[in-house]
Design a protein around this motif. Structure first.
Motif, short mmCIF file in Angstrom:
data_model
loop_
_atom_site.label_atom_id
_atom_site.label_comp_id
_atom_site.label_asym_id
_atom_site.label_seq_id
_atom_site.Cartn_x
_atom_site.Cartn_y
_atom_site.Cartn_z
N GLY A 263 0.78 -1.23 0.00
CA GLY A 263 0.00 0.00 0.00
C GLY A 263 0.81 1.28 0.00
N ALA A 264 2.09 1.20 0.34
CA ALA A 264 2.92 2.41 0.43
C ALA A 264 3.41 2.86 -0.94
N ASN A 265 3.76 4.14 -1.02
CA ASN A 265 4.22 4.75 -2.26
C ASN A 265 5.35 3.93 -2.88
N PRO A 266 5.24 3.54 -4.16
CA PRO A 266 6.23 2.63 -4.75
C PRO A 266 7.60 3.27 -4.96
N TYR A 267 8.62 2.43 -4.92
CA TYR A 267 10.00 2.84 -5.17
C TYR A 267 10.44 2.31 -6.54
N LYS A 268 11.52 2.87 -7.03
CA LYS A 268 12.06 2.47 -8.33
C LYS A 268 12.96 1.24 -8.20
N ILE A 269 13.08 0.50 -9.30
CA ILE A 269 14.10 -0.53 -9.42
C ILE A 269 15.38 0.19 -9.84
N GLU A 270 16.45 0.01 -9.08
CA GLU A 270 17.67 0.77 -9.36
C GLU A 270 18.82 -0.07 -9.86
N GLU A 271 19.08 -1.21 -9.24
CA GLU A 271 20.21 -2.05 -9.66
C GLU A 271 19.78 -3.51 -9.53
N VAL A 272 19.55 -4.14 -10.65
CA VAL A 272 19.06 -5.52 -10.64
C VAL A 272 20.13 -6.43 -10.07
N GLN A 273 19.75 -7.21 -9.06
CA GLN A 273 20.68 -8.08 -8.37
C GLN A 273 20.77 -9.45 -9.05
N PRO A 274 21.93 -10.11 -8.91
CA PRO A 274 22.05 -11.47 -9.42
C PRO A 274 20.96 -12.36 -8.82
N ASN A 275 20.47 -13.28 -9.61
CA ASN A 275 19.47 -14.27 -9.20
C ASN A 275 18.06 -13.69 -9.06
N SER A 276 17.88 -12.40 -9.37
CA SER A 276 16.54 -11.82 -9.37
C SER A 276 15.81 -12.32 -10.61
N GLU A 277 14.65 -12.94 -10.39
CA GLU A 277 13.91 -13.53 -11.50
C GLU A 277 12.74 -12.68 -11.99
N LYS A 278 12.20 -11.85 -11.10
CA LYS A 278 11.05 -11.03 -11.50
C LYS A 278 10.99 -9.81 -10.60
N ARG A 279 10.71 -8.64 -11.21
CA ARG A 279 10.61 -7.40 -10.45
C ARG A 279 9.42 -6.61 -10.98
N LEU A 280 8.58 -6.12 -10.08
CA LEU A 280 7.45 -5.28 -10.46
C LEU A 280 7.36 -4.11 -9.49
N THR A 281 7.22 -2.92 -10.00
CA THR A 281 6.96 -1.76 -9.16
C THR A 281 5.71 -1.06 -9.68
N LYS A 282 5.15 -0.20 -8.87
CA LYS A 282 3.87 0.44 -9.17
C LYS A 282 2.76 -0.60 -9.35
N THR A 283 2.96 -1.74 -8.73
CA THR A 283 1.94 -2.79 -8.71
C THR A 283 1.59 -3.08 -7.26
N PHE A 284 0.40 -2.69 -6.84
CA PHE A 284 -0.02 -2.93 -5.46
C PHE A 284 -0.79 -4.24 -5.40
N GLY A 285 -0.63 -4.93 -4.27
CA GLY A 285 -1.33 -6.20 -4.13
C GLY A 285 -0.85 -6.97 -2.92
N VAL A 286 -1.13 -8.27 -2.93
CA VAL A 286 -0.70 -9.16 -1.85
C VAL A 286 -0.15 -10.43 -2.47
N VAL A 287 0.69 -11.10 -1.71
CA VAL A 287 1.21 -12.40 -2.12
C VAL A 287 0.32 -13.49 -1.52
N LYS A 288 -0.19 -14.34 -2.37
CA LYS A 288 -0.99 -15.49 -1.95
C LYS A 288 -0.09 -16.72 -1.96
N LEU A 289 0.33 -17.14 -0.78
CA LEU A 289 1.21 -18.30 -0.64
C LEU A 289 0.39 -19.58 -0.60
N ASN A 290 0.79 -20.54 -1.41
CA ASN A 290 0.13 -21.84 -1.46
C ASN A 290 1.09 -22.86 -0.85
N LEU A 291 0.78 -23.35 0.34
CA LEU A 291 1.70 -24.17 1.11
C LEU A 291 1.16 -25.58 1.30
#
Length: 317
Positions: A263-291
């Motif tokens: 819900g907080a004001n989004p930040y920018k992606i600045e430096e993509v880190q190794p092993n990062s597979e997916k990045r989204l900003t300006k996308t508000f929501g929740v993570v639905k974990l299936n365990l």
């Protein structure tokens, strides 16, 4: 909606994971050896053969700006509506639950009107904004959540659900006492699957970037064969391939999920880190974990109700 003030930077039999073939991966038999090519990291993962979830958990961090549903730009009422619709077994929050200074009066005025609906089944951790309270570090947070956040009198704790062990840590004060407690907690664990969550991510492609404060925690979790780490702090969504505490790709490593889009004001992606597979900003929501008893996957659900990203399916150690 007033932008959130930035905090200063702190600084082939595989039991670990189902191969994420749909992330553009390919398998080839070369000289009798099965080789895996990761391909495109941003492609949709393949969940073929994944088991149905044993239970569902919703997770997010960086949640309640000082705004209400009457403000069309206010996001935390919309992310709370997702939680209500999903109706998970419980909720995990990864810190910065209430902005800007996490005073008790602000918790009551903003967070409580939305995410507070699920307070009784929420397992929170504190973020850096909870330390800014003029009445004292974590004062409003502790007053609002009470024993929910301090089940044994400390701002860190653990609990079990089915075949999962969950560990909630306070990276605002990751002292020797907390590290000693974590060692004992991991040693006493009898569950197959282990998830740990706290505010400051060791790895992040966002504005705050990598924060080394939790490296000792990562080492303990890695040695204990834990499975999943959830963080907030940077206001974006990001998922990483399994890696070790030094940031090296490792199929026996931990999967990090950064979920700072509550819900907080989004930040920018600045430096993509190794092993990062997916990045989204300006996308508000929740993570639905299936365990399940043996593994996990998740979906990022946006405030419009659509799935914005899906993880591969992983098996626990």
């Amino acid at each position: 909606m007033t932008p959130t003030p930035r905090a200063k930077k702190a600084l082939l039999t595989n039991p670990r994971t189902a191969l994420p073939a749909a992330a553009g991966a390919a398998l080839a038999l070369v000289g009798g050896v099965l080789l895996w090519s990761p391909g495109r990291a941003d492609a949709a993962p393949d969940r073929a053969g994944a088991r149905a979830a044993g239970f569902t958990v919703v997770a997010a961090g960086d949640i309640a700006e000082q705004c209400t549903a009457s403000d069309s730009d206010c996001k935390h009422p919309k992310t709370a509506a997702l939680v209500k619709k999903i109706n998970p077994a419980f909720v995990l929050t990864m810190g910065d639950n209430q902005y800007d200074d996490a005073r008790l009066r602000d918790f009551k005025k903003y967070y409580d009107k939305t995410w507070g609906t699920f307070k009784d089944k929420t397992h929170p951790v504190a973020g850096n904004h909870e330390t800014y309270d003029p009445d004292g570090s974590l004062a409003g947070y502790k007053s609002y959540f009470g024993s929910i956040a301090y089940p044994k009198g400390k701002s860190y704790y653990s609990f079990d659900h089915e075949n999962w062990h969950f560990i909630a840590l306070d990276t605002n004060s990751l002292d020797s006492a907390q590290i000693k407690w974590l060692k004992a907690d991991l040693a006493a664990n009898t569950k197959k699957c282990v998830a740990a969550y706290w505010h400051h991510p060791l790895f992040s492609s966002g504005e705050h970037g990598n924060d080394p404060v939790s490296r000792p925690v990562w080492k303990l979790l890695y040695d204990a064969k834990a499975d999943l780490v959830l963080n907030g702090h940077d206001h974006h969504y990001e998922r990483f391939a399994p890696q070790n505490p030094d940031g090296k790709a490792d199929k026996a490593g931990l999967v990090e999920l950064l979920g700072g889009m509550g819900g907080a004001n989004p930040y920018k992606i600045e430096e993509v880190q190794p092993n990062s597979e997916k990045r989204l900003t300006k996308t508000f929501g929740v993570v639905k974990l299936n365990l399940t008893d043996n593994g996990f996957s998740w979906d990022l659900v946006g405030t419009d109700g659509s799935v914005k990203d899906s993880s591969p399916s992983y098996e626990c150690h």
